[in-house]
Design an enzyme around this catalytic site. Structure first.
Site, PDB file in Angstrom:
ATOM      1  N   ASP A 168      29.492  35.605  38.289  1.00 54.87           N
ATOM      2  CA  ASP A 168      29.572  34.175  38.593  1.00 54.87           C
ATOM      3  C   ASP A 168      29.097  33.912  40.024  1.00 54.87           C
ATOM      4  O   ASP A 168      29.055  32.763  40.471  1.00 54.87           O
ATOM      5  CB  ASP A 168      30.981  33.610  38.330  1.00 54.87           C
ATOM      6  CG  ASP A 168      32.055  34.306  39.124  1.00 54.87           C
ATOM      7  OD1 ASP A 168      31.746  35.259  39.864  1.00 54.87           O
ATOM      8  OD2 ASP A 168      33.230  33.887  39.012  1.00 54.87           O
ATOM      9  N   SER A 169      28.714  34.998  40.745  1.00 60.00           N
ATOM     10  CA  SER A 169      28.024  34.828  42.030  1.00 60.00           C
ATOM     11  C   SER A 169      26.695  34.106  41.823  1.00 60.00           C
ATOM     12  O   SER A 169      26.064  33.679  42.798  1.00 60.00           O
ATOM     13  CB  SER A 169      27.797  36.186  42.707  1.00 60.00           C
ATOM     14  OG  SER A 169      27.236  37.109  41.794  1.00 60.00           O
ATOM     15  N   ASP A 225      30.612  37.634  33.600  1.00 62.29           N
ATOM     16  CA  ASP A 225      31.828  37.030  34.167  1.00 62.29           C
ATOM     17  C   ASP A 225      32.263  35.815  33.361  1.00 62.29           C
ATOM     18  O   ASP A 225      31.433  34.929  33.053  1.00 62.29           O
ATOM     19  CB  ASP A 225      31.545  36.545  35.601  1.00 62.29           C
ATOM     20  CG  ASP A 225      31.997  37.547  36.646  1.00 62.29           C
ATOM     21  OD1 ASP A 225      32.893  38.362  36.364  1.00 62.29           O
ATOM     22  OD2 ASP A 225      31.435  37.501  37.757  1.00 62.29           O
ATOM     23  N   LYS A 272      33.999  40.102  31.997  1.00 65.84           N
ATOM     24  CA  LYS A 272      34.844  40.455  33.148  1.00 65.84           C
ATOM     25  C   LYS A 272      35.651  39.228  33.523  1.00 65.84           C
ATOM     26  O   LYS A 272      35.138  38.100  33.427  1.00 65.84           O
ATOM     27  CB  LYS A 272      33.972  40.913  34.329  1.00 65.84           C
ATOM     28  CG  LYS A 272      34.768  41.133  35.616  1.00 65.84           C
ATOM     29  CD  LYS A 272      33.977  41.895  36.669  1.00 65.84           C
ATOM     30  CE  LYS A 272      33.112  41.054  37.576  1.00 65.84           C
ATOM     31  NZ  LYS A 272      33.839  40.049  38.358  1.00 65.84           N
ATOM     32  N   GLU A 286      38.893  37.837  36.452  1.00 60.49           N
ATOM     33  CA  GLU A 286      39.618  38.150  37.683  1.00 60.49           C
ATOM     34  C   GLU A 286      41.125  38.031  37.488  1.00 60.49           C
ATOM     35  O   GLU A 286      41.592  37.097  36.835  1.00 60.49           O
ATOM     36  CB  GLU A 286      39.176  37.182  38.803  1.00 60.49           C
ATOM     37  CG  GLU A 286      37.731  37.337  39.195  1.00 60.49           C
ATOM     38  CD  GLU A 286      37.305  36.397  40.323  1.00 60.49           C
ATOM     39  OE1 GLU A 286      38.178  35.695  40.902  1.00 60.49           O
ATOM     40  OE2 GLU A 286      36.101  36.370  40.621  1.00 60.49           O
ATOM     41  N   GLU A 330      37.496  44.827  44.686  1.00 60.68           N
ATOM     42  CA  GLU A 330      36.671  44.156  45.697  1.00 60.68           C
ATOM     43  C   GLU A 330      37.411  44.052  47.027  1.00 60.68           C
ATOM     44  O   GLU A 330      38.542  43.561  47.095  1.00 60.68           O
ATOM     45  CB  GLU A 330      36.269  42.752  45.199  1.00 60.68           C
ATOM     46  CG  GLU A 330      35.404  42.015  46.224  1.00 60.68           C
ATOM     47  CD  GLU A 330      34.659  40.816  45.659  1.00 60.68           C
ATOM     48  OE1 GLU A 330      34.756  40.541  44.448  1.00 60.68           O
ATOM     49  OE2 GLU A 330      33.976  40.138  46.453  1.00 60.68           O
TER      50      GLU A 330
HETATM   51  O1  KIV Z   1      30.210  37.667  40.605  1.00 69.23           O
HETATM   52  C1  KIV Z   1      29.950  38.769  41.129  1.00 69.23           C
HETATM   53  O2  KIV Z   1      28.843  39.029  41.603  1.00 69.23           O
HETATM   54  C2  KIV Z   1      31.014  39.758  41.162  1.00 69.23           C
HETATM   55  C3  KIV Z   1      30.765  41.009  41.925  1.00 69.23           C
HETATM   56  C4  KIV Z   1      30.853  40.755  43.382  1.00 69.23           C
HETATM   57  C5  KIV Z   1      31.657  42.110  41.515  1.00 69.23           C
HETATM   58  O3  KIV Z   1      32.053  39.566  40.610  1.00 69.23           O
END
Ligand code: KIV
Length: 271
Positions: free
Chosen positions: A51-52, A90, A120, A122, A189
């Site tokens: 989600d980055s 994510d 994934k 959190e 992280e």
């Molecule tokens: O969204 C992302 O890029 C991440 C990584 C930093 C692990 O969750």
């Protein structure tokens, strides 16, 4: 590659086997077809559609604004390019925290509409029911502990997490919980390297670190950070392998110069 020259795909099981034989796991983010094709061809083990994307693709300050539909768009572009890597996507903020049914629906949409291999999300104990429900549908789940960027407004800062014993204890317990629920891996992280190494050794499932030292079972970076496209982000944990911002800027300046001076196109570049 297998003996017949066929590409042997990375699965969640492959990652467990890699941990057992102490082979480190490589993971990078990707959000589009062209980049995913390059990093898959390079031999990446895991590609994370993070989600980055909210930051590096859309220019938002945080990961919070990106939607499930937008994640699905990015993930399906990545999946079309990938032949070997395990593709993990994510679950974006707001798509799984409400209740476990919502979490399951979001995970199912990702799996059905993108062809990705896992999701994934959190958090630890607070997302237990969501993880259980997603796993019960046969969808592999990667956990994410330590600095969890979707909670940025709760913590108010991106500094290293779990330096204090209370928080470290909670993280140790959450890591064990995620493993016992059936997560196939956990991202750690921005936590102290000693804690990350200790947690990694205490688990059978592999950990993937970012800003968590060398004792995790694998490493992940954001593609745009390690390539130097996102050149203004300079945390201590980041190793830059290129400074693409400068390279692309120079190439673009040269193109502008050639257009203005009528050097481009020349006789060989026209019909
Ligand atoms: O969204 C992302 O890029 C991440 C990584 C930093 C692990 O969750």
């Amino acid at each position: 590659m297998s003996v017949q020259g066929e590409i042997r795909k990375i699965t969640t099981l492959t990652l467990t086997e890699m941990k057992q034989r102490k082979e480190k796991i490589s993971m990078l983010t990707a959000y589009d077809f062209s980049m995913a094709k390059i990093i898959d061809a390079a031999g990446m083990d895991v590609i994370l559609v993070g989600d980055s994307a909210s930051n590096v693709m859309a220019g938002h300050e945080t990961t919070l604004p990106i939607t499930l539909d937008q994640m699905i768009y990015h993930a399906s572009s990545v999946v079309r390019a990938v032949k070997r890597a395990l593709v993990v996507v994510d679950l974006p903020f707001g798509s799984y925290q409400g209740n476990s049914k919502e979490a399951l629906n979001s995970a199912i949409r990702i799996m059905k509409e993108t062809g990705a291999h896992a999701v994934k999300l959190e958090g630890g104990r607070e997302v237990k029911e969501a993880i259980e429900r997603i796993l019960s549908a046969g969808v592999p789940v990667m956990g994410h502990l330590g600095l969890t960027p979707q909670s940025i407004y709760k913590f108010g800062t991106y500094v290293v997490r779990a330096r204090e014993e209370m928080e470290a204890l909670r993280l140790r317990e959450d890591a064990k919980l995620l493993e016992s629920l059936g997560c196939f891996s956990i991202v750690l992280e921005k936590i102290p390297a000693t804690l990350a190494a200790e947690v990694s050794q205490s688990l059978k499932i592999p950990t993937i670190g970012i800003g968590a030292g060398n004792g995790t079972d694998g490493q992940v970076l954001v593609l745009h950070d390690m390539l130097g496209i996102n050149h203004e982000f300079n945390p201590r944990f980041l190793r830059r392998y290129m400074m693409l911002f400068d390279e692309i800027k120079k190439a673009t300046e040269n193109y502008i110069k050639d257009v203005k001076s009528m050097d481009f196109p020349n006789e060989n570049e026209q019909y």
